[in-house]
Write a protein that holds these residues in place. Sequence first.
Motif, PDB file in Angstrom:
ATOM      1  N   ARG A 169      40.264  -6.491  42.787  1.00  0.00           N
ATOM      2  CA  ARG A 169      39.362  -5.858  43.753  1.00  0.00           C
ATOM      3  C   ARG A 169      38.533  -6.928  44.448  1.00  0.00           C
ATOM      4  O   ARG A 169      37.778  -7.643  43.817  1.00  0.00           O
ATOM      5  CB  ARG A 169      38.418  -4.885  43.051  1.00  0.00           C
ATOM      6  CG  ARG A 169      39.126  -3.775  42.365  1.00  0.00           C
ATOM      7  CD  ARG A 169      39.572  -2.755  43.364  1.00  0.00           C
ATOM      8  NE  ARG A 169      40.497  -1.830  42.709  1.00  0.00           N
ATOM      9  CZ  ARG A 169      41.298  -1.062  43.357  1.00  0.00           C
ATOM     10  NH1 ARG A 169      41.311  -1.064  44.664  1.00  0.00           N
ATOM     11  NH2 ARG A 169      42.115  -0.262  42.727  1.00  0.00           N
ATOM     12  N   THR A 170      38.720  -7.026  45.745  1.00  0.00           N
ATOM     13  CA  THR A 170      37.974  -8.020  46.511  1.00  0.00           C
ATOM     14  C   THR A 170      37.997  -7.652  47.989  1.00  0.00           C
ATOM     15  O   THR A 170      38.923  -6.994  48.450  1.00  0.00           O
ATOM     16  CB  THR A 170      38.561  -9.441  46.308  1.00  0.00           C
ATOM     17  OG1 THR A 170      37.731 -10.393  46.954  1.00  0.00           O
ATOM     18  CG2 THR A 170      39.972  -9.553  46.825  1.00  0.00           C
ATOM     19  N   THR A 171      36.988  -8.090  48.681  1.00  0.00           N
ATOM     20  CA  THR A 171      36.962  -7.929  50.129  1.00  0.00           C
ATOM     21  C   THR A 171      37.403  -9.250  50.732  1.00  0.00           C
ATOM     22  O   THR A 171      36.755 -10.282  50.518  1.00  0.00           O
ATOM     23  CB  THR A 171      35.541  -7.566  50.607  1.00  0.00           C
ATOM     24  OG1 THR A 171      35.140  -6.362  49.944  1.00  0.00           O
ATOM     25  CG2 THR A 171      35.513  -7.366  52.109  1.00  0.00           C
ATOM     26  N   LEU A 172      38.522  -9.240  51.428  1.00  0.00           N
ATOM     27  CA  LEU A 172      39.051 -10.457  52.041  1.00  0.00           C
ATOM     28  C   LEU A 172      38.659 -10.523  53.513  1.00  0.00           C
ATOM     29  O   LEU A 172      38.845  -9.544  54.241  1.00  0.00           O
ATOM     30  CB  LEU A 172      40.579 -10.485  51.950  1.00  0.00           C
ATOM     31  CG  LEU A 172      41.201 -10.703  50.585  1.00  0.00           C
ATOM     32  CD1 LEU A 172      42.720 -10.568  50.688  1.00  0.00           C
ATOM     33  CD2 LEU A 172      40.836 -12.054  50.034  1.00  0.00           C
ATOM     34  N   SER A 173      38.162 -11.658  53.918  1.00  0.00           N
ATOM     35  CA  SER A 173      37.899 -11.847  55.343  1.00  0.00           C
ATOM     36  C   SER A 173      39.244 -12.040  56.042  1.00  0.00           C
ATOM     37  O   SER A 173      40.233 -12.439  55.415  1.00  0.00           O
ATOM     38  CB  SER A 173      37.007 -13.068  55.560  1.00  0.00           C
ATOM     39  OG  SER A 173      37.741 -14.251  55.322  1.00  0.00           O
ATOM     40  N   PRO A 174      39.292 -11.778  57.342  1.00  0.00           N
ATOM     41  CA  PRO A 174      40.552 -11.977  58.071  1.00  0.00           C
ATOM     42  C   PRO A 174      41.071 -13.422  57.971  1.00  0.00           C
ATOM     43  O   PRO A 174      42.280 -13.644  58.036  1.00  0.00           O
ATOM     44  CB  PRO A 174      40.192 -11.630  59.517  1.00  0.00           C
ATOM     45  CG  PRO A 174      39.020 -10.709  59.405  1.00  0.00           C
ATOM     46  CD  PRO A 174      38.266 -11.171  58.185  1.00  0.00           C
ATOM     47  N   THR A 175      40.177 -14.384  57.767  1.00  0.00           N
ATOM     48  CA  THR A 175      40.605 -15.781  57.668  1.00  0.00           C
ATOM     49  C   THR A 175      41.173 -16.126  56.294  1.00  0.00           C
ATOM     50  O   THR A 175      41.704 -17.212  56.105  1.00  0.00           O
ATOM     51  CB  THR A 175      39.442 -16.741  57.984  1.00  0.00           C
ATOM     52  OG1 THR A 175      38.376 -16.498  57.043  1.00  0.00           O
ATOM     53  CG2 THR A 175      38.938 -16.540  59.407  1.00  0.00           C
ATOM     54  N   ALA A 176      41.084 -15.206  55.333  1.00  0.00           N
ATOM     55  CA  ALA A 176      41.604 -15.453  53.980  1.00  0.00           C
ATOM     56  C   ALA A 176      42.976 -14.831  53.768  1.00  0.00           C
ATOM     57  O   ALA A 176      43.533 -14.904  52.687  1.00  0.00           O
ATOM     58  CB  ALA A 176      40.629 -14.920  52.934  1.00  0.00           C
ATOM     59  N   ARG A 177      43.523 -14.225  54.820  1.00  0.00           N
ATOM     60  CA  ARG A 177      44.835 -13.593  54.707  1.00  0.00           C
ATOM     61  C   ARG A 177      45.725 -14.049  55.848  1.00  0.00           C
ATOM     62  O   ARG A 177      45.258 -14.452  56.897  1.00  0.00           O
ATOM     63  CB  ARG A 177      44.709 -12.076  54.666  1.00  0.00           C
ATOM     64  CG  ARG A 177      43.962 -11.502  55.827  1.00  0.00           C
ATOM     65  CD  ARG A 177      43.674 -10.016  55.718  1.00  0.00           C
ATOM     66  NE  ARG A 177      44.875  -9.233  55.593  1.00  0.00           N
ATOM     67  CZ  ARG A 177      44.957  -8.063  54.981  1.00  0.00           C
ATOM     68  NH1 ARG A 177      43.905  -7.522  54.449  1.00  0.00           N
ATOM     69  NH2 ARG A 177      46.091  -7.412  54.917  1.00  0.00           N
ATOM     70  N   MET A 178      47.021 -13.998  55.593  1.00  0.00           N
ATOM     71  CA  MET A 178      47.999 -14.401  56.603  1.00  0.00           C
ATOM     72  C   MET A 178      49.285 -13.610  56.368  1.00  0.00           C
ATOM     73  O   MET A 178      49.424 -12.924  55.354  1.00  0.00           O
ATOM     74  CB  MET A 178      48.283 -15.904  56.512  1.00  0.00           C
ATOM     75  CG  MET A 178      48.882 -16.336  55.188  1.00  0.00           C
ATOM     76  SD  MET A 178      49.211 -18.092  55.042  1.00  0.00           S
ATOM     77  CE  MET A 178      50.826 -18.209  55.770  1.00  0.00           C
ATOM     78  N   THR A 179      50.199 -13.717  57.301  1.00  0.00           N
ATOM     79  CA  THR A 179      51.505 -13.087  57.147  1.00  0.00           C
ATOM     80  C   THR A 179      52.544 -14.188  56.990  1.00  0.00           C
ATOM     81  O   THR A 179      52.602 -15.115  57.792  1.00  0.00           O
ATOM     82  CB  THR A 179      51.839 -12.212  58.373  1.00  0.00           C
ATOM     83  OG1 THR A 179      50.808 -11.236  58.513  1.00  0.00           O
ATOM     84  CG2 THR A 179      53.175 -11.520  58.207  1.00  0.00           C
ATOM     85  N   LEU A 180      53.313 -14.101  55.930  1.00  0.00           N
ATOM     86  CA  LEU A 180      54.356 -15.074  55.624  1.00  0.00           C
ATOM     87  C   LEU A 180      55.702 -14.359  55.682  1.00  0.00           C
ATOM     88  O   LEU A 180      56.020 -13.568  54.793  1.00  0.00           O
ATOM     89  CB  LEU A 180      54.119 -15.676  54.239  1.00  0.00           C
ATOM     90  CG  LEU A 180      55.124 -16.693  53.739  1.00  0.00           C
ATOM     91  CD1 LEU A 180      55.042 -17.980  54.565  1.00  0.00           C
ATOM     92  CD2 LEU A 180      54.884 -16.996  52.276  1.00  0.00           C
TER      93      LEU A 180
END
Length: 160
Positions: free
Chosen positions: A125-136
């Motif tokens: 459980r965590t809130t991810l900022s848009p800069t902490a996620r990507m599409t691979l």
Amino acid sequence: MTISSEVLRRVHATGSQQDWVVTTPQLKSAGADRNTVRRMVRSGHWVPLTRGSYWVQVGRDDRGPSLRSRVRGALLACGPEVVAAGPTAARLLGIQGLPKDDGTLHLAAPPSHEIRSRPGIHVHRTTLSPTARMTLRGISVTTPVRTCADLLLQSLGWRR
């Protein structure tokens, strides 16, 4: 009764775009009813991955679904807010030096998301900022920086 070639063609067309994974709604849209799904699972042609997703086995592959297929199935069933995280993201990103894979998928989900941990899936459980996620290659993962930070914190015994 056998599955129609048109239904099979539609299922394969969808699966080929998603690491050979299809969801229950996609199967229904392709014309596969519950009985068809049950028959295909019993025969070993479709392998349940998680609630609501299946790996469409093309040919005979005794290795089973790949990590990418397993993650894809979980993410398709969970929705776009959930991403692969921790050791799962690290393996998808090609990070070396990880402990042996125990088969558990690690996913990051917002605190309010309904998905829960269960055998084979550990939900962080965590809130991810848009800069902490990507599409691979079509799969949502935490970025290499966030993944390494999570692995470091995990090795220190911290829980996120």
